[in-house]
Design a protein around this motif. Sequence first.
Motif, PDB file in Angstrom:
ATOM      1  N   LYS A   1       0.823  -1.138  -0.027  1.00  0.00           N
ATOM      2  CA  LYS A   1      -0.041  -0.078  -0.110  1.00  0.00           C
ATOM      3  C   LYS A   1       0.816   1.181  -0.026  1.00  0.00           C
ATOM      4  O   LYS A   1       1.746   1.505   0.846  1.00  0.00           O
ATOM      5  CB  LYS A   1      -0.747  -0.163   1.208  1.00  0.00           C
ATOM      6  N   VAL A   2       0.693   1.910  -1.095  1.00  0.00           N
ATOM      7  CA  VAL A   2       1.762   3.155  -1.483  1.00  0.00           C
ATOM      8  C   VAL A   2       1.029   4.485  -1.173  1.00  0.00           C
ATOM      9  O   VAL A   2      -0.220   4.656  -1.589  1.00  0.00           O
ATOM     10  CB  VAL A   2       2.282   2.870  -2.947  1.00  0.00           C
ATOM     11  N   LEU A   3       1.854   5.371  -0.581  1.00  0.00           N
ATOM     12  CA  LEU A   3       1.218   6.926  -0.641  1.00  0.00           C
ATOM     13  C   LEU A   3       2.081   7.467  -1.792  1.00  0.00           C
ATOM     14  O   LEU A   3       3.570   7.494  -1.608  1.00  0.00           O
ATOM     15  CB  LEU A   3       1.685   7.534   0.692  1.00  0.00           C
ATOM     16  N   MET A   4       1.483   8.036  -2.748  1.00  0.00           N
ATOM     17  CA  MET A   4       2.155   8.524  -3.858  1.00  0.00           C
ATOM     18  C   MET A   4       2.383  10.196  -3.404  1.00  0.00           C
ATOM     19  O   MET A   4       1.391  10.575  -2.879  1.00  0.00           O
ATOM     20  CB  MET A   4       1.322   8.639  -4.998  1.00  0.00           C
ATOM     21  N   VAL A   5       3.461  10.761  -3.728  1.00  0.00           N
ATOM     22  CA  VAL A   5       4.057  11.968  -3.010  1.00  0.00           C
ATOM     23  C   VAL A   5       4.504  12.822  -4.168  1.00  0.00           C
ATOM     24  O   VAL A   5       5.424  12.349  -4.751  1.00  0.00           O
ATOM     25  CB  VAL A   5       4.914  12.218  -1.830  1.00  0.00           C
ATOM     26  N   GLU A   6       3.965  13.877  -4.696  1.00  0.00           N
ATOM     27  CA  GLU A   6       4.485  14.869  -5.690  1.00  0.00           C
ATOM     28  C   GLU A   6       4.642  16.164  -5.020  1.00  0.00           C
ATOM     29  O   GLU A   6       4.394  16.549  -3.853  1.00  0.00           O
ATOM     30  CB  GLU A   6       3.206  15.038  -6.509  1.00  0.00           C
ATOM     31  N   ASP A   7       5.577  17.063  -5.655  1.00  0.00           N
ATOM     32  CA  ASP A   7       5.677  18.543  -5.296  1.00  0.00           C
ATOM     33  C   ASP A   7       4.474  19.370  -5.696  1.00  0.00           C
ATOM     34  O   ASP A   7       3.862  19.727  -4.817  1.00  0.00           O
ATOM     35  CB  ASP A   7       7.082  19.020  -5.967  1.00  0.00           C
ATOM     36  N   VAL A   8       4.167  19.230  -6.985  1.00  0.00           N
ATOM     37  CA  VAL A   8       3.188  19.979  -7.480  1.00  0.00           C
ATOM     38  C   VAL A   8       2.311  19.211  -8.607  1.00  0.00           C
ATOM     39  O   VAL A   8       2.769  18.538  -9.153  1.00  0.00           O
ATOM     40  CB  VAL A   8       3.460  21.301  -8.418  1.00  0.00           C
TER      41      VAL A   8
ATOM     42  N   ALA B   1       1.744  -1.399 -11.897  1.00  0.00           N
ATOM     43  CA  ALA B   1       2.346  -2.322 -12.997  1.00  0.00           C
ATOM     44  C   ALA B   1       3.513  -2.945 -12.007  1.00  0.00           C
ATOM     45  O   ALA B   1       4.073  -4.335 -12.530  1.00  0.00           O
ATOM     46  CB  ALA B   1       2.956  -1.585 -14.071  1.00  0.00           C
ATOM     47  N   GLU B   2       4.057  -2.263 -11.166  1.00  0.00           N
ATOM     48  CA  GLU B   2       5.239  -2.808 -10.326  1.00  0.00           C
ATOM     49  C   GLU B   2       4.619  -3.694  -9.188  1.00  0.00           C
ATOM     50  O   GLU B   2       5.299  -4.346  -8.257  1.00  0.00           O
ATOM     51  CB  GLU B   2       5.864  -1.872  -9.585  1.00  0.00           C
ATOM     52  N   GLY B   3       3.250  -3.951  -9.128  1.00  0.00           N
ATOM     53  CA  GLY B   3       2.758  -4.667  -8.002  1.00  0.00           C
ATOM     54  C   GLY B   3       2.209  -3.946  -6.731  1.00  0.00           C
ATOM     55  O   GLY B   3       1.785  -4.788  -5.927  1.00  0.00           O
ATOM     56  N   GLY B   4       2.304  -2.832  -6.658  1.00  0.00           N
ATOM     57  CA  GLY B   4       1.542  -2.124  -5.468  1.00  0.00           C
ATOM     58  C   GLY B   4       0.395  -1.415  -5.680  1.00  0.00           C
ATOM     59  O   GLY B   4      -0.256  -1.718  -7.006  1.00  0.00           O
ATOM     60  N   LYS B   5      -0.161  -0.978  -4.753  1.00  0.00           N
ATOM     61  CA  LYS B   5      -1.620  -0.150  -4.608  1.00  0.00           C
ATOM     62  C   LYS B   5      -1.375   1.036  -4.008  1.00  0.00           C
ATOM     63  O   LYS B   5      -1.296   1.134  -3.085  1.00  0.00           O
ATOM     64  CB  LYS B   5      -2.486  -1.017  -4.109  1.00  0.00           C
ATOM     65  N   VAL B   6      -1.750   2.128  -4.987  1.00  0.00           N
ATOM     66  CA  VAL B   6      -1.572   3.572  -4.324  1.00  0.00           C
ATOM     67  C   VAL B   6      -3.087   3.777  -3.628  1.00  0.00           C
ATOM     68  O   VAL B   6      -4.023   3.548  -4.294  1.00  0.00           O
ATOM     69  CB  VAL B   6      -1.359   4.486  -5.450  1.00  0.00           C
ATOM     70  N   ILE B   7      -2.876   4.077  -2.424  1.00  0.00           N
ATOM     71  CA  ILE B   7      -3.997   4.266  -1.433  1.00  0.00           C
ATOM     72  C   ILE B   7      -4.384   5.512  -1.506  1.00  0.00           C
ATOM     73  O   ILE B   7      -5.542   6.104  -0.943  1.00  0.00           O
ATOM     74  CB  ILE B   7      -4.055   3.396  -0.101  1.00  0.00           C
ATOM     75  N   ALA B   8      -3.447   6.626  -1.672  1.00  0.00           N
ATOM     76  CA  ALA B   8      -3.800   7.896  -1.456  1.00  0.00           C
ATOM     77  C   ALA B   8      -2.566   8.773  -2.163  1.00  0.00           C
ATOM     78  O   ALA B   8      -1.580   8.291  -2.370  1.00  0.00           O
ATOM     79  CB  ALA B   8      -3.812   8.444   0.044  1.00  0.00           C
ATOM     80  N   GLU B   9      -2.884  10.221  -2.545  1.00  0.00           N
ATOM     81  CA  GLU B   9      -1.818  10.978  -2.970  1.00  0.00           C
ATOM     82  C   GLU B   9      -1.698  12.141  -1.936  1.00  0.00           C
ATOM     83  O   GLU B   9      -2.617  12.523  -1.712  1.00  0.00           O
ATOM     84  CB  GLU B   9      -1.908  11.232  -4.315  1.00  0.00           C
ATOM     85  N   ALA B  10      -0.382  12.491  -1.801  1.00  0.00           N
ATOM     86  CA  ALA B  10      -0.157  13.906  -0.947  1.00  0.00           C
ATOM     87  C   ALA B  10       0.840  14.560  -1.846  1.00  0.00           C
ATOM     88  O   ALA B  10       1.607  14.249  -2.722  1.00  0.00           O
ATOM     89  CB  ALA B  10       0.596  13.469   0.147  1.00  0.00           C
ATOM     90  N   SER B  11       0.617  16.189  -1.537  1.00  0.00           N
ATOM     91  CA  SER B  11       1.519  16.854  -2.589  1.00  0.00           C
ATOM     92  C   SER B  11       1.620  18.364  -1.510  1.00  0.00           C
ATOM     93  O   SER B  11       0.912  18.716  -0.584  1.00  0.00           O
ATOM     94  CB  SER B  11       0.993  17.309  -3.816  1.00  0.00           C
ATOM     95  N   LEU B  12       2.662  19.006  -1.807  1.00  0.00           N
ATOM     96  CA  LEU B  12       2.770  20.247  -1.495  1.00  0.00           C
ATOM     97  C   LEU B  12       1.674  21.308  -1.964  1.00  0.00           C
ATOM     98  O   LEU B  12       1.305  21.852  -1.101  1.00  0.00           O
ATOM     99  CB  LEU B  12       4.157  20.771  -1.602  1.00  0.00           C
TER     100      LEU B  12
END
Length: 193
Positions: free
Chosen positions: A112-119, A135-146
Amino acid sequence: MTDEEVLAEFRSCDALLEGHFLLSSGRHSGFYLQCARVLMNPERAARLAAAIARNIPREIRGEIDCVVSPAMGGVIIGHEMGRALDKDAMFLERPEGTFHLRRGFALEPGAKVLMVEDVVTTGLSSREAIAAVEAEGGKVIAEASLVDRSAGSVDLGVPFFPLVALNFPTYADDEVPEELAAIPVTKPGSRAA
């Protein structure tokens, strides 16, 4: 942190730029947030990441196995989010145009992955990065960014937790106002449009 406190962090290091900018999304803007400048100070980067982490609901924070961010812009804030959450942080690269994990990074199946971006502006990079994690076998459960430059209108397909949501207008090539078109365009981002 309030929106004004976040913008004060950008202003304090000359990271809120005004002019005519071509964004990584291919759109034009009179404003550019140079996240690399705001993140160049490790103490400030840690403080901003901790503020982002506090915006993520406890139940989601408790599910996160690791943090993944797209290179280049997301690497520093992704690393600091890993520190704030006490999770490993890795990054995606796109040497041939498509995001992949490299450098020995690998996800456990079902991680379970948190995706993080700047903008985030249009969400295109985020959606590409989310697809790469899957595609790498993970699951993004949320995203956060600045920063969310869409002011809350972007749909990433997962819960999204930006530190600040701004509504700086952006324009397609054929929509650029005359006063902005009169200023020479600068491409400050990390990838070609």
